[in-house]
Design a protein around this motif. Structure first.
Motif, PDB file in Angstrom:
ATOM      1  N   TYR A 108     -40.317  -9.413  33.343  1.00  0.00           N
ATOM      2  CA  TYR A 108     -41.129  -8.446  34.054  1.00  0.00           C
ATOM      3  C   TYR A 108     -40.314  -7.976  35.253  1.00  0.00           C
ATOM      4  O   TYR A 108     -39.696  -8.784  35.944  1.00  0.00           O
ATOM      5  CB  TYR A 108     -42.433  -9.068  34.552  1.00  0.00           C
ATOM      6  N   ASP A 109     -40.323  -6.656  35.501  1.00  0.00           N
ATOM      7  CA  ASP A 109     -39.592  -6.114  36.657  1.00  0.00           C
ATOM      8  C   ASP A 109     -40.216  -6.605  37.950  1.00  0.00           C
ATOM      9  O   ASP A 109     -39.567  -7.174  38.794  1.00  0.00           O
ATOM     10  CB  ASP A 109     -39.568  -4.589  36.627  1.00  0.00           C
ATOM     11  N   SER A 110     -41.488  -6.324  38.115  1.00  0.00           N
ATOM     12  CA  SER A 110     -42.181  -6.817  39.297  1.00  0.00           C
ATOM     13  C   SER A 110     -43.676  -6.886  38.969  1.00  0.00           C
ATOM     14  O   SER A 110     -44.192  -6.103  38.188  1.00  0.00           O
ATOM     15  CB  SER A 110     -41.952  -5.906  40.511  1.00  0.00           C
ATOM     16  N   ILE A 111     -44.293  -7.826  39.595  1.00  0.00           N
ATOM     17  CA  ILE A 111     -45.738  -7.997  39.406  1.00  0.00           C
ATOM     18  C   ILE A 111     -46.379  -7.896  40.790  1.00  0.00           C
ATOM     19  O   ILE A 111     -46.018  -8.661  41.694  1.00  0.00           O
ATOM     20  CB  ILE A 111     -46.048  -9.356  38.743  1.00  0.00           C
ATOM     21  N   GLU A 112     -47.269  -6.962  40.925  1.00  0.00           N
ATOM     22  CA  GLU A 112     -47.925  -6.768  42.207  1.00  0.00           C
ATOM     23  C   GLU A 112     -49.433  -6.818  42.009  1.00  0.00           C
ATOM     24  O   GLU A 112     -49.937  -6.539  40.928  1.00  0.00           O
ATOM     25  CB  GLU A 112     -47.525  -5.428  42.802  1.00  0.00           C
TER      26      GLU A 112
END
Length: 115
Positions: A108-112
């Motif tokens: 995953y690139d980023s989880i926000e």
């Protein structure tokens, strides 16, 4: 064979545990492999029931592909077969059974957000 007193032997031995079937991820059957789709399917039913899905393939040299269900939980079968068609199928002869180690990692690139 005569028993020769000067004869010597050297033996190298190794062994390890195997699991049945002797592959984990994907099995590719050539169109003319001796066991065929029915034979391999029956073997799977006895050894590891309900662990693999089989996909019939319409190419000149490939009959079918068996894919472990745990791999299919992570990636769609169509994507897997497209990768195999491009990277593996060209090297499979009609009489072969090929095991494929398909190591899949998900990033995953980023989880926000709030969890």
């Amino acid at each position: 064979m005569k028993n020769n007193a000067s004869q010597k032997y050297s033996v190298q031995l190794s062994f390890k545990e195997i699991r049945l079937p002797p592959f984990e991820d994907i099995l590719i059957l050539g169109k003319k492999c001796p066991q065929g789709i029915i034979g391999v399917s029956k073997s799977f039913e006895l050894l590891i029931p309900n662990e693999f899905d089989v996909f019939e393939i319409d190419t000149t040299n490939i009959e079918s592909v068996f894919i472990n269900k745990r791999v299919l939980k992570k990636m769609d079968s169509e994507k897997i077969i497209n990768i195999l068609a491009e990277k593996v199928f060209p090297y499979v002869s009609e009489c072969e059974i090929i095991k494929v180690d398909f190591k899949l990692k998900i990033f995953y690139d980023s989880i926000e957000g709030t969890f």
